[in-house]
Scaffold this motif. Structure first.
Motif, PDB file in Angstrom:
ATOM      1  N   PRO A 199      32.434  -0.844 -11.243  1.00  0.00           N
ATOM      2  CA  PRO A 199      31.517  -1.951 -10.936  1.00  0.00           C
ATOM      3  C   PRO A 199      30.115  -1.653 -11.441  1.00  0.00           C
ATOM      4  CG  PRO A 199      31.851  -0.589  -8.998  1.00  0.00           C
ATOM      5  CD  PRO A 199      32.799  -0.073 -10.047  1.00  0.00           C
ATOM      6  N   GLU A 200      29.399  -2.712 -11.781  1.00  0.00           N
ATOM      7  CA  GLU A 200      28.005  -2.567 -12.150  1.00  0.00           C
ATOM      8  C   GLU A 200      27.185  -2.371 -10.878  1.00  0.00           C
ATOM      9  OE1 GLU A 200      26.477  -5.597 -14.599  1.00  0.00           O
ATOM     10  OE2 GLU A 200      28.087  -5.503 -16.078  1.00  0.00           O
ATOM     11  N   LEU A 201      26.261  -1.434 -10.928  1.00  0.00           N
ATOM     12  CA  LEU A 201      25.417  -1.185  -9.780  1.00  0.00           C
ATOM     13  C   LEU A 201      24.131  -1.977  -9.912  1.00  0.00           C
ATOM     14  CD1 LEU A 201      25.779   2.678  -9.456  1.00  0.00           C
ATOM     15  CD2 LEU A 201      27.137   0.893  -8.382  1.00  0.00           C
ATOM     16  N   SER A 232      26.859  11.519  -7.585  1.00  0.00           N
ATOM     17  CA  SER A 232      26.190  10.234  -7.366  1.00  0.00           C
ATOM     18  C   SER A 232      27.017   9.097  -7.954  1.00  0.00           C
ATOM     19  CB  SER A 232      24.774  10.248  -7.951  1.00  0.00           C
ATOM     20  OG  SER A 232      24.802  10.561  -9.343  1.00  0.00           O
ATOM     21  N   ILE A 233      26.961   8.878  -9.284  1.00  0.00           N
ATOM     22  CA  ILE A 233      27.703   7.796  -9.927  1.00  0.00           C
ATOM     23  C   ILE A 233      28.488   8.352 -11.096  1.00  0.00           C
ATOM     24  CG2 ILE A 233      26.001   6.053  -9.247  1.00  0.00           C
ATOM     25  CD1 ILE A 233      24.924   6.130 -12.092  1.00  0.00           C
ATOM     26  N   SER A 234      29.525   7.629 -11.515  1.00  0.00           N
ATOM     27  CA  SER A 234      30.360   8.066 -12.632  1.00  0.00           C
ATOM     28  C   SER A 234      29.707   7.708 -13.960  1.00  0.00           C
ATOM     29  CB  SER A 234      31.734   7.405 -12.544  1.00  0.00           C
ATOM     30  OG  SER A 234      31.635   6.009 -12.826  1.00  0.00           O
ATOM     31  N   LEU A 293      18.788  11.798 -17.012  1.00  0.00           N
ATOM     32  CA  LEU A 293      19.957  11.904 -16.134  1.00  0.00           C
ATOM     33  C   LEU A 293      19.659  12.689 -14.854  1.00  0.00           C
ATOM     34  CD1 LEU A 293      22.694  12.716 -18.808  1.00  0.00           C
ATOM     35  CD2 LEU A 293      22.326  10.534 -17.656  1.00  0.00           C
ATOM     36  N   THR A 294      18.464  13.235 -14.730  1.00  0.00           N
ATOM     37  CA  THR A 294      18.149  14.075 -13.572  1.00  0.00           C
ATOM     38  C   THR A 294      18.414  13.402 -12.227  1.00  0.00           C
ATOM     39  OG1 THR A 294      16.421  15.105 -14.917  1.00  0.00           O
ATOM     40  CG2 THR A 294      16.400  15.581 -12.568  1.00  0.00           C
ATOM     41  N   PRO A 295      18.076  12.110 -12.039  1.00  0.00           N
ATOM     42  CA  PRO A 295      18.320  11.501 -10.717  1.00  0.00           C
ATOM     43  C   PRO A 295      19.785  11.519 -10.296  1.00  0.00           C
ATOM     44  CG  PRO A 295      16.860  10.121 -12.032  1.00  0.00           C
ATOM     45  CD  PRO A 295      17.388  11.170 -12.949  1.00  0.00           C
ATOM     46  N   TYR A 296      20.706  11.584 -11.262  1.00  0.00           N
ATOM     47  CA  TYR A 296      22.132  11.506 -10.938  1.00  0.00           C
ATOM     48  C   TYR A 296      22.733  12.881 -10.656  1.00  0.00           C
ATOM     49  CZ  TYR A 296      20.734   7.255 -13.204  1.00  0.00           C
ATOM     50  OH  TYR A 296      20.022   6.130 -13.549  1.00  0.00           O
ATOM     51  N   TRP A 339      27.277   4.577 -14.864  1.00  0.00           N
ATOM     52  CA  TRP A 339      25.994   4.795 -15.546  1.00  0.00           C
ATOM     53  C   TRP A 339      25.897   3.898 -16.781  1.00  0.00           C
ATOM     54  CZ3 TRP A 339      24.597   6.081 -20.443  1.00  0.00           C
ATOM     55  CH2 TRP A 339      23.246   6.415 -20.649  1.00  0.00           C
ATOM     56  N   TYR A 340      26.980   3.815 -17.556  1.00  0.00           N
ATOM     57  CA  TYR A 340      26.957   2.987 -18.777  1.00  0.00           C
ATOM     58  C   TYR A 340      26.801   1.509 -18.414  1.00  0.00           C
ATOM     59  CZ  TYR A 340      28.416   0.810 -23.130  1.00  0.00           C
ATOM     60  OH  TYR A 340      28.461   0.034 -24.263  1.00  0.00           O
TER      61      TYR A 340
END
Length: 399
Positions: free
Chosen positions: A32-34, A324-326, A149-152, A330-331
């Motif tokens: 899903p889109e976040l 966090s997210i996949s 990408l640090t936040p993830y 992310w994409y």
């Protein structure tokens, strides 16, 4: 990048931030889109919330050079250098020649994450002739877009919850172990029994470094993001950019900043090697031809400490779980913003504001003024037309 397994934790691994019992996110083909509200805060935003996160140091202690003020040795005359391009740090101080102090300092710096970025760079060659008729070939940058990408690497950036852990190099792993060149532990190839001996702990490596009589020596901490499917993300981004009919030279890669900390012993030559006027003198007089090989061969290196920051890991059931997210999520979150930045030929690091602007652009703008609305509509139509022509006829090719 490597993908760490929870079942392969080293004996000396020390978890710096664990999150037992937290739910994980798994790869889903229809990820899903976040929404923007689901996006973790940027690295700097996370550390600005000091009131909401009492366990964090103050902002000035973690921003900028990424090292807390309290972490720096208080020794007068200690030399500290930061590479402005890579964020790599070099220290020359006698304080860190003490093995206990060095170990504590390394563990403290291991709690600071590396700064990985996905960068998408497009270039093309342009051939021109000057007034004298000479042909000159230039490389033109069409776009240079990056996303951090640090936040993830955090499940909760505000409270610094992550899966990071410290480890030392394995016996069979090539590394500098108080040597000039990389090598494996003695006997690790010839004897299975020797190869299975426990590898030295961080404490033991710090004592070996302190006990060395080498005139020039350096102990290195490396910070790495692991568990990120770099090749899949790169392939999707390349396909997306090529889908705009871009014909130039495209490079998609992961660049990591703030990844290396070097702690040199307090020797005159080590201080001179980081003195600006001496560096310029060696460059202008070409002395670096002799000084660089001399310093390289004289310096003994301990590149044995690694702070790993997992983006994902393998769970007990063999499923891949994310901090966090996949990569798919992310994409889906960043794809449109990246594509728009590429078409607009931007050169910047994208942030949450770019995501917000992209989301707001999806909504229809209506000011209530026919003249203003007409001008905005005409502007959008012009941009849309240019992008569509580029998509159909191609753009960014060599000329």
């Amino acid at each position: 990048m490597g993908k760490p397994s929870a079942a392969e934790a080293a004996a000396d691994s020390v978890s710096l931030h664990t999150n037992p019992g937290e739910s994980s996110m798994y790869i889903d083909d229809d990820a899903p889109e976040l929404s923007i509200d689901d996006l973790p805060p940027t690295y700097d935003d996370a550390f600005e919330s000091s009131e909401g996160a009492p366990m964090l140091p103050h902002q000035h202690e973690v921003a900028g050079d990424m090292v807390t003020a309290r972490a720096r040795p208080g020794e007068p005359g200690a030399k500290f250098i930061t590479d402005l391009n890579t964020g790599a740090q070099s220290w020359v101080t006698k304080t860190l020649e003490n093995p206990t102090t060095l170990e504590q300092f390394v563990r403290r710096l291991a709690t600071v994450p590396p700064r990985p970025y996905i960068t998408i760079v497009g270039t093309h060659s342009q051939t021109t002739k000057d007034s004298k008729g000479k042909t000159e070939k230039k490389t033109i940058t069409d776009f240079d877009v990056s996303v951090e990408l640090t936040p993830y690497l955090y499940s909760d950036a505000q409270y610094r919850k992550s899966w990071t852990h410290m480890r030392t190099v394995d016996n069979g792993e090539k590394a500098r172990r108080g040597t000039v060149f990389q090598k494996r532990a003695p006997g690790s190839n010839q004897s299975i029994e020797v190869g299975n001996e426990p590898k030295p702990t961080l404490q033991e490596w710090c004592h070996r470094y302190a006990a060395s009589h080498a005139g020039l020596k350096v102990f290195t901490l490396q910070r790495r993001m692991v568990g990120f499917d770099e090749e899949t993300v790169k392939a999707r981004l390349e396909t997306m950019v090529r889908g705009t009919n871009y014909r130039g030279h495209l490079q998609v890669r992961v660049v990591t900043k703030d990844a290396q900390m070097d702690f040199y012993n307090n020797a005159k030559l080590n201080r001179w090697r980081f003195t600006t006027w001496i560096q310029w003198l060696c460059t202008l007089t070409l002395l670096f031809i002799f000084t660089w090989p001399y310093l390289y061969l004289r310096t003994k290196r301990w590149e044995v400490a690694v702070a790993e920051w997992p983006y994902s890991r393998m769970g007990e059931g063999g499923n891949k779980e994310y901090v966090s997210i996949s990569e798919d999520q992310w994409y889906n979150m960043w794809g449109r913003a990246i594509c728009k930045a590429v078409l607009e030929k931007r050169q910047k690091v994208l942030d949450q504001e770019d995501l917000r602007r992209e989301a707001e652009a999806q909504a229809t703008f209506n000011s209530g003024n026919e003249t203003v609305d007409g001008a905005v509509g005409l502007f959008r139509a012009g941009i849309f037309a240019m992008n569509e022509v580029n998509r159909q006829l191609g753009w960014g090719g060599d000329c």
